[in-house]
Design an enzyme around this catalytic site. Structure first.
Site, short mmCIF file in Angstrom:
data_model
loop_
_atom_site.label_atom_id
_atom_site.label_comp_id
_atom_site.label_asym_id
_atom_site.label_seq_id
_atom_site.Cartn_x
_atom_site.Cartn_y
_atom_site.Cartn_z
N ASP A 226 0.83 -1.20 0.00
CA ASP A 226 0.00 0.00 0.00
C ASP A 226 0.86 1.26 0.00
O ASP A 226 0.42 2.33 0.39
CB ASP A 226 -0.95 0.01 1.20
CG ASP A 226 -0.22 -0.10 2.53
OD1 ASP A 226 1.03 -0.19 2.53
OD2 ASP A 226 -0.90 -0.10 3.58
N LYS A 276 3.91 27.31 18.98
CA LYS A 276 3.62 26.22 18.04
C LYS A 276 4.88 25.61 17.44
O LYS A 276 5.11 25.66 16.23
CB LYS A 276 2.70 26.73 16.92
CG LYS A 276 1.35 27.21 17.44
CD LYS A 276 0.46 27.71 16.31
CE LYS A 276 -0.88 28.17 16.85
NZ LYS A 276 -1.76 28.70 15.78
N ASP A 331 2.17 6.61 1.88
CA ASP A 331 1.48 5.45 2.44
C ASP A 331 -0.02 5.66 2.25
O ASP A 331 -0.59 6.60 2.80
CB ASP A 331 1.83 5.33 3.92
CG ASP A 331 1.04 4.23 4.63
OD1 ASP A 331 0.59 3.31 3.93
OD2 ASP A 331 0.87 4.32 5.86
#
Length: 352
Positions: A226, A276, A331
């Site tokens: 995959d 952040k 993926d």
């Protein structure tokens, strides 16, 4: 493919990104690092760059940061047969030729006949997963047969390996195994041999390797069916061989950003505020190289994931190598990944 060795010349202060462009555009797979007089200072191979990336170098780092300053060299006066013997003995594929002043005057590559021959390595494609996160698309079709770029994903993966002269394949099947076997067949369509590893129960990403009955004499590549990628499998095998590891795992950079401002606290007081912040990790890319001896530690018919197999090797004191994938990699685990793969396919893969 560019074959003129002069196109491999780089200066030490050029970037790794530039070196990658040269290596990827050339069939010679090397950069010769020279000064302004073209005297050799070192060499850079694909493996040197990937090792540099693992050591926290970036694409903006310089060639000088990762080059081999003492490469094997020879003279243009030496016969080709001797050059081949030198390279075989040293397990290298390229040999810079220097004149008496140390100036590059040529580059010898190990016989093209050798690199063009079919490889003896087996490839194992893990195609037995349920594809639960892609339902309802996988309710009536196994995930490896979902079309990406107007052909099943498994077909694209198979053709990628065939392009690197692999011709011996195992395909591990479980969920809707008959559909996979019916579409792929025995490999005649691609002029390759395909043997199916049929799981009665799900054996995980490594357990089905215990079903291999053929005698394995060379490192085998194992890949999840995959994953859509342009990974250079020849360079992967060479990297594995260079490191002398029992196993090699392909890894991919993954950046995670904390969605909040982070507060560092020491002794009950705020010492720093970071808005952040992001953190980069290496994640498992689902592509592996295993020495044949590794198969002996897999219990026949028992479920085992590849990450557990690698941990077993680590626990035994045999540390696997990490091969950073710098090429395209995706993926296809969820629907958004599937949509992205179809959107990017035509720009990454040449359709036939």
């Amino acid at each position: 493919m560019v074959k003129d060795w002069r196109n491999t010349l780089v200066f030490p202060q050029e970037t790794l990104e530039r070196a990658i462009e040269i290596i990827d555009a050339s069939s010679l797979q090397i950069c010769l690092v020279v000064d302004t007089g073209h005297r050799l200072l070192g060499t850079v191979t694909d493996g040197d760059i990937r090792r540099g990336l693992i050591r926290t170098h970036s694409l903006s780092s310089t060639v000088e940061d990762v080059m081999n300053p003492n490469p094997l060299v020879s003279s243009p006066d030496v016969e080709k047969a001797v050059h081949n013997e030198i390279m075989l003995r040293a397990s290298v594929r390229q040999l810079p030729l220097l004149d008496t002043t140390g100036t590059v005057v040529g580059l010898v590559i190990r016989d093209d006949i050798e690199t063009a021959a079919p490889l003896d390595n087996w490839v194992v494609l893990m195609a037995g997963g349920l594809g639960q996160r892609l339902r309802p698309m996988t309710d009536h079709l196994p995930k490896p047969l979902l079309e990406v770029g107007r052909k099943p994903l498994l077909e694209t993966i198979l053709e990628s390996f065939v392009g690197y002269n692999f011709n011996r394949f195992f395909i591990s099947v479980n969920y809707m195994a008959d559909r996979v076997k019916e579409y792929i067949g025995d490999g005649d369509r691609w002029g390759v041999d395909i043997v199916y590893l049929e799981e009665d129960n799900s054996l995980g990403t490594a357990g089905s390797l215990s079903l291999i009955q053929e005698e394995i004499e060379h490192p085998l590549i194992v890949m999840n069916a995959d994953v859509l990628t342009k990974t250079n499998f020849s360079q992967l095998l060479a990297f594995h061989s260079e490191h002398g590891a029992q196993a090699t795992m392909c890894v991919r950079e993954f950046e995670f950003q904390v969605p909040y401002g982070v507060v560092d606290i020491g002794h009950g007081k705020i010492t720093r505020l970071i808005e952040k912040p992001s953190k980069t990790y290496y994640v498992n890319a689902g592509i592996y190289v295993l020495e044949p001896t590794v198969l002996s530690i897999i219990e026949k018919g028992s479920p085992l994931n590849m990450t557990d197999l690698f941990q077993m090797l680590i626990d035994q004191g045999d540390f696997p190598a990490a091969f950073p994938v710098r090429e395209y990699w995706l993926d296809i685990g969820q629907y958004e990944d599937y949509r992205r793969a179809n959107g990017e396919f035509s720009s990454v893969f040449s359709e036939k």
